[in-house]
Design a protein around this motif. Structure first.
Motif, PDB file in Angstrom:
ATOM      1  N   MET A 176      -4.538 -43.776  -7.544  1.00 15.14           N
ATOM      2  CA  MET A 176      -3.652 -43.585  -8.873  1.00 15.14           C
ATOM      3  C   MET A 176      -4.541 -42.779  -9.673  1.00 15.14           C
ATOM      4  SD  MET A 176      -2.073 -47.418  -9.298  1.00 15.14           S
ATOM      5  CE  MET A 176      -2.228 -47.223 -11.194  1.00 15.14           C
ATOM      6  N   LEU A 177      -5.668 -42.973 -10.145  1.00 13.27           N
ATOM      7  CA  LEU A 177      -6.522 -42.055 -10.821  1.00 13.27           C
ATOM      8  C   LEU A 177      -6.636 -40.754 -10.642  1.00 13.27           C
ATOM      9  CD1 LEU A 177      -9.417 -44.456 -11.921  1.00 13.27           C
ATOM     10  CD2 LEU A 177      -7.582 -43.698 -13.248  1.00 13.27           C
ATOM     11  N   SER A 178      -6.760 -40.624  -9.094  1.00 13.44           N
ATOM     12  CA  SER A 178      -6.986 -39.285  -8.930  1.00 13.44           C
ATOM     13  C   SER A 178      -5.526 -38.234  -8.688  1.00 13.44           C
ATOM     14  CB  SER A 178      -7.229 -39.052  -7.172  1.00 13.44           C
ATOM     15  OG  SER A 178      -6.160 -39.635  -6.522  1.00 13.44           O
ATOM     16  N   ASP A 179      -4.573 -39.053  -8.727  1.00 12.92           N
ATOM     17  CA  ASP A 179      -3.124 -38.464  -8.947  1.00 12.92           C
ATOM     18  C   ASP A 179      -2.696 -38.081 -10.444  1.00 12.92           C
ATOM     19  OD1 ASP A 179      -2.643 -38.522  -6.571  1.00 12.92           O
ATOM     20  OD2 ASP A 179      -1.280 -40.472  -6.566  1.00 12.92           O
ATOM     21  N   LYS A 180      -3.097 -39.101 -11.274  1.00  8.74           N
ATOM     22  CA  LYS A 180      -2.942 -39.026 -12.829  1.00  8.74           C
ATOM     23  C   LYS A 180      -3.787 -38.335 -13.712  1.00  8.74           C
ATOM     24  CE  LYS A 180      -0.111 -42.991 -13.384  1.00  8.74           C
ATOM     25  NZ  LYS A 180       0.234 -44.167 -14.004  1.00  8.74           N
ATOM     26  N   LEU A 181      -5.347 -38.335 -13.164  1.00 12.68           N
ATOM     27  CA  LEU A 181      -6.297 -37.767 -13.988  1.00 12.68           C
ATOM     28  C   LEU A 181      -6.793 -36.482 -13.315  1.00 12.68           C
ATOM     29  CD1 LEU A 181      -8.883 -40.421 -14.480  1.00 12.68           C
ATOM     30  CD2 LEU A 181      -7.420 -39.705 -16.102  1.00 12.68           C
ATOM     31  N   THR A 182      -7.014 -35.438 -14.285  1.00 20.66           N
ATOM     32  CA  THR A 182      -7.612 -34.291 -13.635  1.00 20.66           C
ATOM     33  C   THR A 182      -8.908 -34.147 -13.492  1.00 20.66           C
ATOM     34  OG1 THR A 182      -8.190 -33.552 -16.066  1.00 20.66           O
ATOM     35  CG2 THR A 182      -5.943 -33.238 -15.482  1.00 20.66           C
ATOM     36  N   LYS A 183      -9.592 -33.204 -12.937  1.00 20.99           N
ATOM     37  CA  LYS A 183     -10.855 -32.881 -12.549  1.00 20.99           C
ATOM     38  C   LYS A 183     -11.648 -33.514 -13.630  1.00 20.99           C
ATOM     39  CE  LYS A 183     -13.779 -31.785  -8.943  1.00 20.99           C
ATOM     40  NZ  LYS A 183     -14.163 -32.782  -8.197  1.00 20.99           N
ATOM     41  N   LYS A 184     -11.493 -32.660 -14.712  1.00 18.40           N
ATOM     42  CA  LYS A 184     -12.559 -32.639 -15.847  1.00 18.40           C
ATOM     43  C   LYS A 184     -12.181 -34.228 -16.481  1.00 18.40           C
ATOM     44  CE  LYS A 184     -13.280 -29.726 -19.611  1.00 18.40           C
ATOM     45  NZ  LYS A 184     -13.053 -28.761 -20.495  1.00 18.40           N
ATOM     46  N   GLU A 185     -11.267 -34.960 -16.592  1.00 12.40           N
ATOM     47  CA  GLU A 185     -11.094 -36.210 -17.083  1.00 12.40           C
ATOM     48  C   GLU A 185     -11.918 -37.093 -16.052  1.00 12.40           C
ATOM     49  OE1 GLU A 185      -6.923 -36.549 -17.045  1.00 12.40           O
ATOM     50  OE2 GLU A 185      -6.777 -36.242 -19.341  1.00 12.40           O
ATOM     51  N   GLN A 186     -11.538 -36.984 -14.878  1.00 16.17           N
ATOM     52  CA  GLN A 186     -12.617 -37.697 -13.947  1.00 16.17           C
ATOM     53  C   GLN A 186     -14.051 -37.631 -13.990  1.00 16.17           C
ATOM     54  OE1 GLN A 186     -11.491 -36.803 -10.006  1.00 16.17           O
ATOM     55  NE2 GLN A 186      -9.365 -37.799 -10.114  1.00 16.17           N
ATOM     56  N   GLU A 187     -14.405 -36.536 -14.270  1.00 14.35           N
ATOM     57  CA  GLU A 187     -16.098 -36.326 -14.401  1.00 14.35           C
ATOM     58  C   GLU A 187     -16.452 -37.071 -15.767  1.00 14.35           C
ATOM     59  OE1 GLU A 187     -16.619 -32.235 -14.400  1.00 14.35           O
ATOM     60  OE2 GLU A 187     -16.384 -32.131 -12.103  1.00 14.35           O
ATOM     61  N   LYS A 188     -15.479 -36.838 -16.737  1.00 11.09           N
ATOM     62  CA  LYS A 188     -15.989 -37.423 -18.284  1.00 11.09           C
ATOM     63  C   LYS A 188     -15.954 -39.014 -18.048  1.00 11.09           C
ATOM     64  CE  LYS A 188     -14.337 -37.226 -23.014  1.00 11.09           C
ATOM     65  NZ  LYS A 188     -13.145 -36.971 -23.806  1.00 11.09           N
ATOM     66  N   LEU A 189     -14.967 -39.542 -17.388  1.00  7.50           N
ATOM     67  CA  LEU A 189     -15.047 -41.065 -17.051  1.00  7.50           C
ATOM     68  C   LEU A 189     -16.183 -41.483 -16.296  1.00  7.50           C
ATOM     69  CD1 LEU A 189     -13.020 -43.410 -17.584  1.00  7.50           C
ATOM     70  CD2 LEU A 189     -12.156 -42.933 -15.246  1.00  7.50           C
ATOM     71  N   VAL A 190     -16.621 -40.829 -15.187  1.00  8.58           N
ATOM     72  CA  VAL A 190     -17.791 -41.050 -14.366  1.00  8.58           C
ATOM     73  C   VAL A 190     -18.883 -40.908 -15.230  1.00  8.58           C
ATOM     74  CG1 VAL A 190     -19.372 -40.440 -12.559  1.00  8.58           C
ATOM     75  CG2 VAL A 190     -16.729 -40.464 -12.252  1.00  8.58           C
ATOM     76  N   ASP A 191     -19.145 -39.954 -16.149  1.00  5.92           N
ATOM     77  CA  ASP A 191     -20.352 -39.842 -16.855  1.00  5.92           C
ATOM     78  C   ASP A 191     -20.335 -41.022 -18.188  1.00  5.92           C
ATOM     79  OD1 ASP A 191     -21.343 -37.611 -15.666  1.00  5.92           O
ATOM     80  OD2 ASP A 191     -20.365 -36.172 -17.260  1.00  5.92           O
TER      81      ASP A 191
END
Length: 152
Positions: A128-143
């Motif tokens: 769901m996250l990979s479908d909804k979040l962009t690559k940049k948002e995913q990196e920000k969330l992981v950080d």
């Protein structure tokens, strides 16, 4: 008459010559018979005493036999009770072990189910996250989460 006189003379001569010996023989015989009768009476009394003693002993044996039977019955009952108590104790131990084993199995299955569900939830969340979040948002969330983990 001559015969009677002859018999009387013959008996008189025998009495004069052997009268004492004949008296002694018959009185000795009488005494020995009396002694034998007395001895038989004594033996009869002793036999009666012995018979009474044996009868008392037999009666005592009957009581002793009954006492032994009663004691054996008590011991048998005590052994039976001990065996039953041990069997009940063993049964309780087995039941407790089975209950613990069942609890462990249930806990193990529950843990496996939770782990499986967690894996499925993570997969679904990632999807769901990979479908909804962009690559940049995913990196920000992981950080963001990495900094929280490092700080804690």
């Amino acid at each position: 008459m001559w015969r009677v006189l002859n018999l009387v003379l013959f008996v008189g001569i025998i009495y004069k010559l052997a009268g004492k010996r004949i008296k002694e023989f018959f009185s000795g015989r009488k005494d020995s018979i009396r002694n034998e009768l007395q001895e038989l009476e004594n033996r009869k009394a002793n036999a009666a005493k012995e018979l009474q003693r044996v009868e008392d002993s037999i009666a005592g044996l009957e009581q002793e036999r009954q006492a032994i039977l009663d004691e054996a019955q008590k011991q048998g009952e005590a052994a039976r009770q001990a065996i039953l108590a041990k069997a009940n104790e063993d049964a309780e131990k087995i039941q407790e072990q089975a209950r613990l084993k069942a609890e462990q199995e249930a806990q193990f299955m529950l843990d496996n189910l939770r782990a499986e569900m967690a894996d499925k939830i993570i997969e679904s969340a990632e999807k769901m996250l990979s479908d909804k979040l962009t690559k940049k948002e995913q990196e920000k969330l992981v950080d963001k989460y990495l900094t929280k983990v490092v700080l804690n």
